[in-house]
Design a protein around this motif. Structure first.
Motif, PDB file in Angstrom:
ATOM      1  N   SER A   1       0.861  -1.204   0.000  1.00  0.00           N
ATOM      2  CA  SER A   1       0.000   0.000   0.000  1.00  0.00           C
ATOM      3  C   SER A   1       0.894   1.250   0.000  1.00  0.00           C
ATOM      4  O   SER A   1       0.506   2.294  -0.494  1.00  0.00           O
ATOM      5  N   SER A   2       2.101   1.116   0.535  1.00  0.00           N
ATOM      6  CA  SER A   2       3.132   2.137   0.277  1.00  0.00           C
ATOM      7  C   SER A   2       4.375   1.351  -0.153  1.00  0.00           C
ATOM      8  O   SER A   2       4.366   0.115  -0.152  1.00  0.00           O
ATOM      9  N   THR A   3       5.413   2.053  -0.560  1.00  0.00           N
ATOM     10  CA  THR A   3       6.638   1.372  -0.987  1.00  0.00           C
ATOM     11  C   THR A   3       7.705   1.610   0.073  1.00  0.00           C
ATOM     12  O   THR A   3       8.024   2.763   0.387  1.00  0.00           O
ATOM     13  N   MET A   4       8.205   0.526   0.652  1.00  0.00           N
ATOM     14  CA  MET A   4       9.166   0.653   1.752  1.00  0.00           C
ATOM     15  C   MET A   4      10.476  -0.015   1.404  1.00  0.00           C
ATOM     16  O   MET A   4      10.519  -1.059   0.775  1.00  0.00           O
ATOM     17  N   PHE A   5      11.566   0.635   1.852  1.00  0.00           N
ATOM     18  CA  PHE A   5      12.929   0.137   1.698  1.00  0.00           C
ATOM     19  C   PHE A   5      13.409  -0.187   3.112  1.00  0.00           C
ATOM     20  O   PHE A   5      13.476   0.711   3.964  1.00  0.00           O
ATOM     21  N   VAL A   6      13.654  -1.465   3.396  1.00  0.00           N
ATOM     22  CA  VAL A   6      14.033  -1.914   4.742  1.00  0.00           C
ATOM     23  C   VAL A   6      15.387  -2.596   4.627  1.00  0.00           C
ATOM     24  O   VAL A   6      15.577  -3.451   3.755  1.00  0.00           O
ATOM     25  N   PHE A   7      16.362  -2.167   5.446  1.00  0.00           N
ATOM     26  CA  PHE A   7      17.691  -2.776   5.304  1.00  0.00           C
ATOM     27  C   PHE A   7      18.442  -2.773   6.624  1.00  0.00           C
ATOM     28  O   PHE A   7      18.059  -2.128   7.598  1.00  0.00           O
ATOM     29  N   SER A   8      19.517  -3.541   6.640  1.00  0.00           N
ATOM     30  CA  SER A   8      20.431  -3.570   7.792  1.00  0.00           C
ATOM     31  C   SER A   8      21.861  -3.715   7.276  1.00  0.00           C
ATOM     32  O   SER A   8      22.097  -4.353   6.243  1.00  0.00           O
ATOM     33  N   THR A   9      22.780  -3.099   8.031  1.00  0.00           N
ATOM     34  CA  THR A   9      24.209  -3.309   7.742  1.00  0.00           C
ATOM     35  C   THR A   9      24.874  -3.919   8.976  1.00  0.00           C
ATOM     36  O   THR A   9      26.067  -3.769   9.186  1.00  0.00           O
ATOM     37  N   GLY A  10      24.039  -4.569   9.820  1.00  0.00           N
ATOM     38  CA  GLY A  10      24.600  -5.217  11.002  1.00  0.00           C
ATOM     39  C   GLY A  10      24.459  -4.401  12.263  1.00  0.00           C
ATOM     40  O   GLY A  10      24.965  -4.773  13.321  1.00  0.00           O
ATOM     41  N   ASN A  11      23.777  -3.250  12.153  1.00  0.00           N
ATOM     42  CA  ASN A  11      23.530  -2.432  13.362  1.00  0.00           C
ATOM     43  C   ASN A  11      22.046  -2.135  13.482  1.00  0.00           C
ATOM     44  O   ASN A  11      21.623  -0.976  13.510  1.00  0.00           O
ATOM     45  N   GLY A  12      21.222  -3.178  13.478  1.00  0.00           N
ATOM     46  CA  GLY A  12      19.780  -2.961  13.574  1.00  0.00           C
ATOM     47  C   GLY A  12      19.136  -2.820  12.194  1.00  0.00           C
ATOM     48  O   GLY A  12      19.826  -2.801  11.172  1.00  0.00           O
ATOM     49  N   VAL A  13      17.803  -2.728  12.225  1.00  0.00           N
ATOM     50  CA  VAL A  13      17.018  -2.715  10.982  1.00  0.00           C
ATOM     51  C   VAL A  13      16.237  -1.401  10.927  1.00  0.00           C
ATOM     52  O   VAL A  13      15.618  -0.996  11.929  1.00  0.00           O
ATOM     53  N   ASN A  14      16.292  -0.721   9.781  1.00  0.00           N
ATOM     54  CA  ASN A  14      15.572   0.547   9.647  1.00  0.00           C
ATOM     55  C   ASN A  14      14.723   0.536   8.382  1.00  0.00           C
ATOM     56  O   ASN A  14      15.157   0.004   7.344  1.00  0.00           O
ATOM     57  N   GLY A  15      13.513   1.108   8.498  1.00  0.00           N
ATOM     58  CA  GLY A  15      12.556   1.118   7.388  1.00  0.00           C
ATOM     59  C   GLY A  15      12.281   2.518   6.877  1.00  0.00           C
ATOM     60  O   GLY A  15      12.131   3.446   7.675  1.00  0.00           O
ATOM     61  N   PHE A  16      12.269   2.655   5.547  1.00  0.00           N
ATOM     62  CA  PHE A  16      12.078   3.953   4.892  1.00  0.00           C
ATOM     63  C   PHE A  16      10.886   3.849   3.956  1.00  0.00           C
ATOM     64  O   PHE A  16      10.736   2.843   3.240  1.00  0.00           O
ATOM     65  N   THR A  17      10.038   4.867   3.959  1.00  0.00           N
ATOM     66  CA  THR A  17       8.862   4.879   3.092  1.00  0.00           C
ATOM     67  C   THR A  17       9.062   5.895   1.972  1.00  0.00           C
ATOM     68  O   THR A  17       9.506   7.021   2.214  1.00  0.00           O
ATOM     69  N   LEU A  18       8.753   5.460   0.742  1.00  0.00           N
ATOM     70  CA  LEU A  18       8.924   6.338  -0.419  1.00  0.00           C
ATOM     71  C   LEU A  18       7.836   7.409  -0.422  1.00  0.00           C
ATOM     72  O   LEU A  18       6.642   7.085  -0.348  1.00  0.00           O
ATOM     73  N   ASP A  19       8.297   8.682  -0.472  1.00  0.00           N
ATOM     74  CA  ASP A  19       7.346   9.782  -0.670  1.00  0.00           C
ATOM     75  C   ASP A  19       7.373  10.106  -2.162  1.00  0.00           C
ATOM     76  O   ASP A  19       8.328  10.738  -2.643  1.00  0.00           O
TER      77      ASP A  19
END
Ligand code: P6P
Length: 355
Positions: free
Chosen positions: A182-200
């Motif tokens: 329903s939205s477009t999200m970019f979720v990633f980790s580089t080994g220090n936790g997981v963070n989610g970004f939503t496309l505006d």
């Protein structure tokens, strides 16, 4: 709590109050030990491809991108037009970015060696499923992209890179996915936790909406295709019976959700708690999910978020890969649920109530 889940809407004037994906990587450089310019540019390249793929998906009914190409990929699966577009855009973005020296794609029979720019400070191998769940595209259901990043030792030649890159998932330096929902999200980790970004879409940027994601211990949903029930080993059927029982105290019962796209089921379970399972079946005796570009990246993410990923007997990230497209059974999500599945599958009683 993520900004989105707090229910707070973000007035456009506040758009500048949260970092974009690129600002996040640059400002939190100290958390990305490998965040040389090359690594930041590599993540940017993947995010650019994600925006172009998103652009095609959101206009699928308008642009002539629905339906099949008439070809079959190396997985012996009928290829969708959007599979081909997603694969093409990721290869183009990584080739143009010049940071990557090897690509492994679900849609390509062999790896694609690339000559990184002389300026590239690191040697990266990127494995991806360009469009997971693509059978959903023609029925407007959600799909995703999954990617896994390894570094390669200095001096390795692109033609020798696959042998060097096929390493256990525990050696990934980053992993992530894009959920086209329903939205477009970019979720990633580089080994220090997981963070989610939503496309505006209004500004064409991924904005930090889900910082420091942690998977809830007690899962609200389970995902498995129960049409294959007759193929399940008795221990798995016993686990499913245990999983579906009513909670003796609350009377509550776990609910089934199976979208037909691993990324979408995984993303929901990451936010609400739960377990996704694709066991060995008659059609897929080794399991259906591919180790290098589906199970490994998501196992890396779920462990970074406090969860667990197993083939029922081994930690996914410990599996030593033999081939680019090898498959694995997969049990992934809230740690107590995955541990209970392992206990049943290994003939041990599950302790207590995992839900
Ligand atoms: P089935 C998509 O092809 C996929 O790899 C996953 O995204 C999804 O969960 C699964 O296969 C669906 O497979 O056999 O249940 O249709």
């Amino acid at each position: 709590m993520s900004r989105a889940s707090s229910g707070s809407s973000m007035p456009s004037a506040d758009l500048n109050s949260v970092p974009t994906l690129e600002q996040f990587i640059i400002t939190r450089r100290e958390q990305f030990p490998q965040a040389t310019g090359s690594f930041s540019r590599l993540l940017r390249d993947v995010s650019v491809a994600a925006k172009i793929i998103n652009h095609n998906i959101r206009r699928a009914g308008i642009l002539d991108v629905l339906g099949e190409t008439g070809t079959v990929n190396v997985q012996d699966e009928r290829q969708k037009k959007l599979d081909e577009i997603a694969d093409r855009e990721l290869v183009r973005a990584l080739r143009r970015g010049g940071e990557c020296c090897l690509i492994g794609s679900e849609e390509q029979p062999e790896t694609i060696p690339m000559s990184p720019d002389a300026k590239a400070q690191e040697r990266f191998a990127v494995f991806f499923d360009p469009l997971d769940g693509s059978t959903n595209t023609d029925v407007n259901a959600s799909v995703g992209t999954i990617f896994s990043i390894y570094t390669l030792p200095e001096g390795v030649q692109p033609d020798d890179a696959l042998g060097v890159a096929l390493r256990p998932g525990s050696e990934q330096v980053a992993a992530g996915y894009v959920a086209y929902g329903s939205s477009t999200m970019f979720v990633f980790s580089t080994g220090n936790g997981v963070n989610g970004f939503t496309l505006d879409p209004g500004i064409g940027e991924f904005l930090l909406t889900h910082p420091d994601l942690r998977i809830p211990e007690h899962g609200a949903r389970y995902s498995i295709n129960e049409a294959d029930r007759e193929d399940f080993v008795p221990e798995l059927r016993d686990f499913l019976g245990w999983l579906k029982r009513k909670d003796p105290e609350t009377g509550a019962r776990i609910r089934s959700r199976y979208i037909g796209s691993f990324v979408s089921d995984f993303h929901r379970n990451l936010l609400t708690g739960g377990i996704y399972m694709y066991p060995a079946t008659a059609d897929h005796p080794e399991g259906k999910l591919r180790l290098m570009y589906e199970a490994n990246p998501m196992a890396y993410l779920v462990e970074q978020a406090g969860g667990r990923a197993s083939d029922g007997h081994r930690r996914i990230l410990d599996i030593d890969p033999d081939a680019l497209h090898q498959r694995t059974p997969l049990f992934i999500g809230s740690a107590p649920l995955v541990e209970a599945a392992e206990a049943f599958l290994q003939g041990r009683e599950a302790e207590g109530t995992a839900r």
